[in-house]
Design a protein around this motif. Sequence first.
Motif, PDB file in Angstrom:
ATOM      1  N   SER A 172      30.651  56.814 -28.101  1.00  0.00           N
ATOM      2  CA  SER A 172      32.324  56.503 -28.940  1.00  0.00           C
ATOM      3  C   SER A 172      32.745  57.790 -28.734  1.00  0.00           C
ATOM      4  O   SER A 172      34.392  57.612 -28.578  1.00  0.00           O
ATOM      5  CB  SER A 172      31.929  56.950 -30.538  1.00  0.00           C
ATOM      6  OG  SER A 172      31.036  55.571 -30.956  1.00  0.00           O
ATOM      7  N   LEU A 173      32.251  59.227 -28.372  1.00  0.00           N
ATOM      8  CA  LEU A 173      32.840  60.232 -27.616  1.00  0.00           C
ATOM      9  C   LEU A 173      33.210  59.426 -26.244  1.00  0.00           C
ATOM     10  O   LEU A 173      34.803  59.891 -25.914  1.00  0.00           O
ATOM     11  CB  LEU A 173      31.681  60.966 -27.335  1.00  0.00           C
ATOM     12  CG  LEU A 173      32.596  62.378 -26.508  1.00  0.00           C
ATOM     13  CD1 LEU A 173      34.045  62.822 -27.397  1.00  0.00           C
ATOM     14  CD2 LEU A 173      30.998  63.212 -26.406  1.00  0.00           C
ATOM     15  N   ALA A 174      32.732  58.849 -25.191  1.00  0.00           N
ATOM     16  CA  ALA A 174      33.008  58.714 -24.173  1.00  0.00           C
ATOM     17  C   ALA A 174      34.108  58.004 -23.980  1.00  0.00           C
ATOM     18  O   ALA A 174      35.184  57.562 -23.404  1.00  0.00           O
ATOM     19  CB  ALA A 174      31.627  57.989 -23.159  1.00  0.00           C
ATOM     20  N   LYS A 175      34.262  56.544 -25.069  1.00  0.00           N
ATOM     21  CA  LYS A 175      35.326  55.526 -25.547  1.00  0.00           C
ATOM     22  C   LYS A 175      36.534  56.664 -25.573  1.00  0.00           C
ATOM     23  O   LYS A 175      37.668  56.104 -25.163  1.00  0.00           O
ATOM     24  CB  LYS A 175      35.168  54.474 -26.349  1.00  0.00           C
ATOM     25  CG  LYS A 175      34.303  53.713 -25.501  1.00  0.00           C
ATOM     26  CD  LYS A 175      33.747  52.780 -27.338  1.00  0.00           C
ATOM     27  CE  LYS A 175      32.596  51.903 -26.444  1.00  0.00           C
ATOM     28  NZ  LYS A 175      31.720  51.210 -27.015  1.00  0.00           N
ATOM     29  N   ALA A 176      36.429  57.342 -26.775  1.00  0.00           N
ATOM     30  CA  ALA A 176      38.380  58.297 -26.183  1.00  0.00           C
ATOM     31  C   ALA A 176      38.389  59.364 -25.422  1.00  0.00           C
ATOM     32  O   ALA A 176      38.982  59.173 -26.030  1.00  0.00           O
ATOM     33  CB  ALA A 176      37.402  59.353 -28.534  1.00  0.00           C
ATOM     34  N   ALA A 177      37.196  59.535 -25.018  1.00  0.00           N
ATOM     35  CA  ALA A 177      37.551  60.350 -23.824  1.00  0.00           C
ATOM     36  C   ALA A 177      38.371  59.314 -22.963  1.00  0.00           C
ATOM     37  O   ALA A 177      39.670  59.462 -22.063  1.00  0.00           O
ATOM     38  CB  ALA A 177      37.031  60.621 -23.126  1.00  0.00           C
ATOM     39  N   LEU A 178      38.290  57.901 -22.327  1.00  0.00           N
ATOM     40  CA  LEU A 178      39.067  58.079 -21.882  1.00  0.00           C
ATOM     41  C   LEU A 178      40.291  56.593 -22.761  1.00  0.00           C
ATOM     42  O   LEU A 178      41.583  57.229 -21.508  1.00  0.00           O
ATOM     43  CB  LEU A 178      38.246  56.408 -21.538  1.00  0.00           C
ATOM     44  CG  LEU A 178      37.135  55.850 -20.673  1.00  0.00           C
ATOM     45  CD1 LEU A 178      36.843  54.634 -21.027  1.00  0.00           C
ATOM     46  CD2 LEU A 178      37.210  55.949 -19.455  1.00  0.00           C
ATOM     47  N   GLU A 179      40.430  56.903 -23.358  1.00  0.00           N
ATOM     48  CA  GLU A 179      42.099  56.536 -24.422  1.00  0.00           C
ATOM     49  C   GLU A 179      42.693  58.295 -24.286  1.00  0.00           C
ATOM     50  O   GLU A 179      43.795  57.521 -23.469  1.00  0.00           O
ATOM     51  CB  GLU A 179      41.920  56.390 -25.922  1.00  0.00           C
ATOM     52  CG  GLU A 179      41.041  54.722 -26.045  1.00  0.00           C
ATOM     53  CD  GLU A 179      40.912  54.361 -27.714  1.00  0.00           C
ATOM     54  OE1 GLU A 179      41.436  55.370 -28.577  1.00  0.00           O
ATOM     55  OE2 GLU A 179      39.904  53.364 -27.849  1.00  0.00           O
ATOM     56  N   ALA A 180      41.641  58.827 -23.937  1.00  0.00           N
ATOM     57  CA  ALA A 180      42.970  59.970 -24.105  1.00  0.00           C
ATOM     58  C   ALA A 180      42.987  61.119 -22.667  1.00  0.00           C
ATOM     59  O   ALA A 180      43.339  61.110 -22.232  1.00  0.00           O
ATOM     60  CB  ALA A 180      42.345  61.469 -24.454  1.00  0.00           C
ATOM     61  N   LYS A 181      42.611  59.973 -21.946  1.00  0.00           N
ATOM     62  CA  LYS A 181      42.697  60.612 -20.522  1.00  0.00           C
ATOM     63  C   LYS A 181      42.373  61.227 -19.880  1.00  0.00           C
ATOM     64  O   LYS A 181      42.264  62.066 -19.258  1.00  0.00           O
ATOM     65  CB  LYS A 181      44.229  59.691 -19.902  1.00  0.00           C
ATOM     66  CG  LYS A 181      44.857  58.625 -19.742  1.00  0.00           C
ATOM     67  CD  LYS A 181      46.441  58.429 -19.672  1.00  0.00           C
ATOM     68  CE  LYS A 181      46.869  57.001 -19.877  1.00  0.00           C
ATOM     69  NZ  LYS A 181      46.322  55.715 -20.127  1.00  0.00           N
ATOM     70  N   VAL A 182      40.705  61.483 -19.868  1.00  0.00           N
ATOM     71  CA  VAL A 182      40.013  62.958 -19.746  1.00  0.00           C
ATOM     72  C   VAL A 182      39.999  62.702 -18.464  1.00  0.00           C
ATOM     73  O   VAL A 182      38.262  61.838 -17.707  1.00  0.00           O
ATOM     74  CB  VAL A 182      38.375  63.040 -21.395  1.00  0.00           C
ATOM     75  CG1 VAL A 182      38.107  64.092 -20.497  1.00  0.00           C
ATOM     76  CG2 VAL A 182      39.480  63.228 -22.042  1.00  0.00           C
ATOM     77  N   GLN A 183      39.773  63.897 -17.509  1.00  0.00           N
ATOM     78  CA  GLN A 183      38.750  64.149 -16.536  1.00  0.00           C
ATOM     79  C   GLN A 183      37.827  63.682 -15.567  1.00  0.00           C
ATOM     80  O   GLN A 183      37.551  63.209 -15.040  1.00  0.00           O
ATOM     81  CB  GLN A 183      39.597  65.182 -16.473  1.00  0.00           C
ATOM     82  CG  GLN A 183      41.453  65.085 -15.835  1.00  0.00           C
ATOM     83  CD  GLN A 183      41.903  66.485 -15.688  1.00  0.00           C
ATOM     84  OE1 GLN A 183      41.464  66.868 -15.031  1.00  0.00           O
ATOM     85  NE2 GLN A 183      43.731  66.631 -15.952  1.00  0.00           N
ATOM     86  N   ARG A 184      37.441  64.754 -16.472  1.00  0.00           N
ATOM     87  CA  ARG A 184      35.598  64.522 -16.567  1.00  0.00           C
ATOM     88  C   ARG A 184      35.685  64.835 -18.024  1.00  0.00           C
ATOM     89  O   ARG A 184      35.517  64.994 -19.264  1.00  0.00           O
ATOM     90  CB  ARG A 184      35.684  66.353 -15.554  1.00  0.00           C
ATOM     91  CG  ARG A 184      34.506  66.328 -15.302  1.00  0.00           C
ATOM     92  CD  ARG A 184      34.048  67.218 -14.730  1.00  0.00           C
ATOM     93  NE  ARG A 184      34.146  67.049 -13.470  1.00  0.00           N
ATOM     94  CZ  ARG A 184      35.097  68.056 -12.295  1.00  0.00           C
ATOM     95  NH1 ARG A 184      34.325  69.163 -12.378  1.00  0.00           N
ATOM     96  NH2 ARG A 184      35.545  67.839 -11.477  1.00  0.00           N
ATOM     97  N   PHE A 185      33.924  64.317 -18.432  1.00  0.00           N
ATOM     98  CA  PHE A 185      33.158  63.693 -19.073  1.00  0.00           C
ATOM     99  C   PHE A 185      31.581  64.760 -18.572  1.00  0.00           C
ATOM    100  O   PHE A 185      30.972  63.934 -17.418  1.00  0.00           O
ATOM    101  CB  PHE A 185      32.687  63.006 -19.337  1.00  0.00           C
ATOM    102  CG  PHE A 185      32.064  62.337 -21.041  1.00  0.00           C
ATOM    103  CD1 PHE A 185      33.242  62.154 -21.984  1.00  0.00           C
ATOM    104  CD2 PHE A 185      31.077  62.503 -20.812  1.00  0.00           C
ATOM    105  CE1 PHE A 185      31.652  61.826 -23.440  1.00  0.00           C
ATOM    106  CE2 PHE A 185      29.480  62.226 -22.186  1.00  0.00           C
ATOM    107  CZ  PHE A 185      30.753  61.670 -23.007  1.00  0.00           C
TER     108      PHE A 185
END
Length: 173
Positions: free
Chosen positions: A93-106
Amino acid sequence: MKILITGATGKVGSRLAQYFLNQKENIRLLVRDEKRATSLKEQGAEIIVGDLTNLNDLKKAVAGIDVIIHTAAAFRGVSDQTQKSVNLDATLSLAKAALEAKVQRFIFASTTNVYLGNTLNRPATENDEPTGKATYPASKIAAEKGLHSLLAGTATELVITRFGLVYGIRTLI
């Protein structure tokens, strides 16, 4: 660069947060208990009170973030279901939220426990197939695989670390 750290009141995350504060980095911490992060807040960390299992909390935490360092985990003293919910479901879920927020690195903190049960008769390497069957390593293995699938071909870079041993007496109070 704005960095989100999960697990910032735990053994790994608390030291990581302190390191970044010492480096004068711009950090945000997702914590369940704000009191346990008081010293980090006093040093300049932005605190978001929330829960990894709550999608709205995750979306709030990742907004405007460049890098996520996900050190939070459920390990000892919790049920198998809680381990799966936190280590697998909340991670994805955190990774999906990161994708939506256009996070550069996970960056995902996993464990060398993923190799428990290997019969290689030598130390495991990162190229060996994970073999851990117990709930904790199995949830981390599933999270790693899920992250690879979810983030493959996206603009979000995935980094997985596998800690061999975490110990120490200090956690934030």
